[in-house]
Scaffold this motif. Structure first.
Motif, short mmCIF file in Angstrom:
data_model
loop_
_atom_site.label_atom_id
_atom_site.label_comp_id
_atom_site.label_asym_id
_atom_site.label_seq_id
_atom_site.Cartn_x
_atom_site.Cartn_y
_atom_site.Cartn_z
N ALA A 155 -9.44 5.53 10.14
CA ALA A 155 -8.45 5.42 9.05
C ALA A 155 -8.32 6.15 8.38
O ALA A 155 -7.42 6.77 6.94
CB ALA A 155 -10.40 5.18 8.02
N SER A 159 -4.43 6.17 6.75
CA SER A 159 -3.48 6.06 5.29
C SER A 159 -2.70 6.90 4.53
O SER A 159 -1.45 6.80 4.17
CB SER A 159 -4.83 6.32 4.06
N THR A 160 -2.30 7.30 6.12
CA THR A 160 -1.47 8.90 5.40
C THR A 160 -0.79 8.33 5.38
O THR A 160 1.44 8.68 5.51
CB THR A 160 -1.72 10.24 6.42
N PHE A 208 -11.12 6.63 4.84
CA PHE A 208 -9.20 6.38 4.58
C PHE A 208 -8.49 6.77 3.64
O PHE A 208 -7.84 7.43 3.39
CB PHE A 208 -9.49 4.87 4.38
N PHE A 209 -9.22 6.87 1.90
CA PHE A 209 -8.79 8.10 1.01
C PHE A 209 -8.05 8.71 0.77
O PHE A 209 -7.49 9.47 0.65
CB PHE A 209 -10.10 7.18 -0.49
N CYS A 212 -5.25 10.02 2.49
CA CYS A 212 -4.47 10.27 1.64
C CYS A 212 -3.69 11.79 0.73
O CYS A 212 -2.66 12.17 1.60
CB CYS A 212 -4.51 9.79 0.45
#
Length: 539
Positions: A155, A159-160, A208-209, A212
Motif C-alpha cells: 500500500a 499510492s505513489t 498508503f497515504f 504519497c
C-alpha cells in the motif's frame, strides 16, 4: 549571466556541479539551492515513507497481530509457524523430538515424547512442545502478521504510482517548489497520524497515504533537469536522487537505534516509544517544506516555472500521457525502472523484517544490515550517473544504454545470489552479497535518469513522472507477485531476480535516429554542433 555562482550555458543551465558552493542569494545561486532542496526534501520523504518498516514487529505487537498473540501456544500448539520454528541462537526447535510430516512434507504436529523420557527424563525432556524457544513476536512467512506487514508495504508504494503520474501535469501547472512543499506538508500530517495506529486497517491506510510523499522523487529529477546542462545532468540527477534514496537506509537505523531503543532504555513503554518516534520525521517534513517555499526558485531565472522553458507551446493536458506512452522506448524505460527502483522499494519494505524473522536478529542489528542496503546510495546512484556521463563523453549515447544494461544485468545476478543465502550461513555472507546487490540496483537507477532527459524534450515532466511511477509499480509487482504469495523465505528473491533480468535484456529496444542505439550510432548527425551542444537540443 555573469552574476551566477556557477558556470552556465546559453540556457542558463549549470555546466558544473560544485556540491559545496552554496553561497549567494537565490538570484546568484538558484542551481545549488534547487539541488540541495530537491535532495534534502526527497531524503526526508524517504525517511518518513519507510519509518514504519523497521518498526514493523513493534507495531504488530501493539496491535496484537503476532502469531503467538492471535493463537496462544497453550490453545493452538500445532500452528504451522510454531512447528517450523527453530531458535538460531540456542539451536532449539519448537518440536523437541522432531516434526510429524504429511505426504507433502508439511508439518502437522510434533513427534510425541519417547516413553523412556516420560519415565526418567527431566521436566524439560518431558515436553513435546517448547513455546519458550519462540520469539516474542512470531511473524514468519505464512502468518497473518507477516501478511499484514506485506500488505501495508505494498500500500505504501502503490499510492505513489498515482501521485507520481499526476505530478507530470501538476509540475507544469504549479512548478517544483509548490509541488514539493505541498507533498511534504501532506505527508507530515499522515506521518504524525501513524502515532495513532490501532488496527491493521488503519495501519495499511496510513502507510498508503504516507506513500504519497514518495512522489517527491519526480520533482527531484525534474527540478534538477531544469537547472543542469546535459554534460552533468546524469551526475546531477543521480546524486540528487541517490542522496535522497539514502533516507531509505538511514531510516532503518534512525528509527530503531536513534529514537526507539533510547526511548525504551529511558523507561518508556515500547508501545509508546514507537509512536513518539513517528512524530520526529513529521516535524522535519514541515520545517523542510517551509524553508523550500521561502528560499528556492523553480528555474535559474524565474521564481515560478513556465512550460515554455522546455519548448512546449501547448497547455498541459491528460492527452500528453497518451502521446508519451505511444513510444515503446518509454514503456521499456518504465519497466526497467520498475526493476531497479522498484527493487529498492521492495527491499526497504522487506529486509528489516527478513533479517529479524528469518535470521532472528535483534532489532538494532537487523536494522543496521537493512540500512546498509540503502546507505549505498551515498555513492552508488551517483556512480551510475557518472558512469553514464563518462561513457557518453567517450562513445556517445550508446554508452548510456550500455551503462544501463550492465547495471541491471549484475543487479539480477546479485539479487539471485542473495536469495541463495540461508540462515545456516553467517550474517556477514548475507551482508557481503547485499552490498554488491545494492551497488548495482542504485547504479541502474542512476543510469536510467542519465537517459530519461534525452527521451522527449517537450514532454520531460511527463516522461519523468511516468518513469518514476514505474519504480513504484515494480515494488507493487514484487510485493503481490513475489513476496506476499510465495510461502518461502528465499524463493521470492530468486524469482524477483528473473524479473530484473528479463527487462535488462530488452535494452536493445532503445534507438533514436538522432542519438543511436545500443549497437548503432545516430542516423542523423548535427555536424554544425559539437557533441555536447548537440545533446543540449535533446534536453
Amino acid at each position: 549571466m555573469s552574476d551566477f555562482k556557477l558556470a552556465v550555458n546559453e540556457n542558463n543551465k549549470a555546466t558544473e556541479l560544485p556540491l559545496l558552493r552554496v553561497c549567494g542569494t537565490v538570484q546568484q545561486n538558484p542551481h545549488m539551492r534547487a539541488f540541495w532542496a530537491s535532495t534534502i526534501s526527497f531524503f526526508l520523504a524517504f525517511l518518513g515513507w519507510f519509518a514504519l518498516a523497521p518498526l514493523g514487529l513493534e507495531v504488530a505487537t501493539s496491535m496484537g497481530q503476532c502469531e503467538n498473540q492471535l493463537y496462544p501456544t497453550a490453545e493452538y500448539p500445532k500452528r504451522v509457524a510454531y512447528l517450523k520454528y527453530k531458535n538460531l541462537k540456542s539451536g532449539l526447535e519448537y518440536c523437541q523430538y522432531g516434526k510429524v510430516l504429511d505426504s507433502n512434507d508439511a508439518p502437522t504436529d510434533c513427534q510425541p515424547v519417547p516413553a523412556d523420557k516420560l519415565l526418567t527424563g527431566t521436566d524439560e525432556e518431558k515436553l513435546q512442545y517448547r513455546p519458550a524457544v519462540l520469539a516474542k513476536c512470531v511473524c514468519t512467512t505464512g502468518t497473518s502478521c507477516n501478511g499484514m506487514i506485506a500488505n501495508a508495504g505494498v500500500a505504501a508504494v502503490a499510492s505513489t504510482i498515482f501521485v507520481r503520474i499526476a505530478l507530470g501535469t501538476l509540475l507544469e501547472r504549479f512548478g517544483p517548489v509548490n509541488v514539493q512543499s505541498g507533498l511534504l506538508s501532506f505527508g507530515a500530517f499522515w506521518v504524525a497520524m501513524a502515532a495513532a495506529i490501532s488496527a491493521p486497517w488503519n495501519y495499511t491506510l496510513i502507510r498508503f497515504f504516507i506513500g504519497c510523499a514518495g512522489a517527491t522523487f519526480v520533482t527531484n529529477q525534474f527540478w534538477c533537469s531544469l537547472m543542469f546542462a546535459p554534460n552533468v545532468i546524469g551526475t546531477a540527477n543521480a546524486t540528487a536522487a541517490g542522496w535522497g534514496n539514502l533516507g531509505g537506509g538511514v531510516t532503518q537505523i534512525f528509527m530503531i537505534s536513534v529514537l526507539f531503543n533510547p526511548m525504551v532504555d529511558s523507561g518508556m513503554l515500547p508501545d509508546t516509544a514507537w509512536r513518539v518516534a513517528m512524530v520526529v520525521p513529521a516535524v522535519l517534513f514541515v520545517v523542510c517544506a517551509v524553508s523550500m517555499k521561502l528560499l528556492c526558485w523553480d528555474t535559474p531565472t524565474a521564481k515560478r516555472f513556465d512550460v515554455a522553458v522546455t519548448g512546449k507551446t501547448q497547455k498541459p493536458s491528460l492527452w500528453d500521457y497518451v502521446e508519451v506512452l505511444k513510444d515503446v522506448r518509454v514503456l521499456v524505460m518504465i519497466m526497467q525502472y520498475s526493476a531497479c527502483f522498484g527493487t529498492e522499494l521492495a527491499m526497504n519494505n522487506q529486509l528489516a523484517t527478513h533479517f529479524r524473522t528469518y535470521f532472528q536478529m535483534a532489532a538494532a542489528d537487523a536494522s543496521a544490515l537493512a540500512g546498509a542496503f540503502g546507505l549505498m546510495n551515498l555513492f552508488a546512484r551517483s556512480l551510475g550517473g557518472i558512469t553514464s556521463d563518462l561513457l557518453f563523453k567517450y562513445i556517445g549515447f550508446r554508452g548510456r544504454i550500455w551503462a544501463q544494461f550492465l547495471s541491471l544485468f549484475f543487479e539480477a545476478i546479485f539479487l539471485f545470489c542473495f536469495g541463495l543465502v540461508d540462515n545456516s550461513q553467517p550474517w556477514y555472507v548475507a551482508l557481503a552479497v547485499l552490498v554488491f546487490f545494492s551497488l548495482f540496483v542504485q547504479m541502474a537507477e542512476g543510469t536510467s535518469y542519465g537517459i530519461v532527459p534525452f527521451m522527449n524534450k517537450q514532454q520531460l515532466a511527463i516522461v519523468s513522472a511516468l518513469v518514476g511511477a514505474g519504480g513504484n509499480l515494480g515494488a507493487v509487482i514484487a510485493g503481490f507477485c513475489f513476496y506476499r504469495p510465495i510461502d518461502d523465505p528465499l524463493l521470492p528473491f530468486q524469482v524477483h531476480a528473473g524479473y530484473v533480468m528479463f527487462w535488462a535484456l530488452l535494452s536493445p529496444c532503445y534507438y533514436w535516429s538522432e542519438h543511436g542505439g545500443m549497437f548503432h550510432g545516430p542516423a542523423v548527425v548535427q555536424k554544425s554542433l559539437p557533441k555536447v551542444e548537440a545533446a543540449e537540443t535533446a534536453v
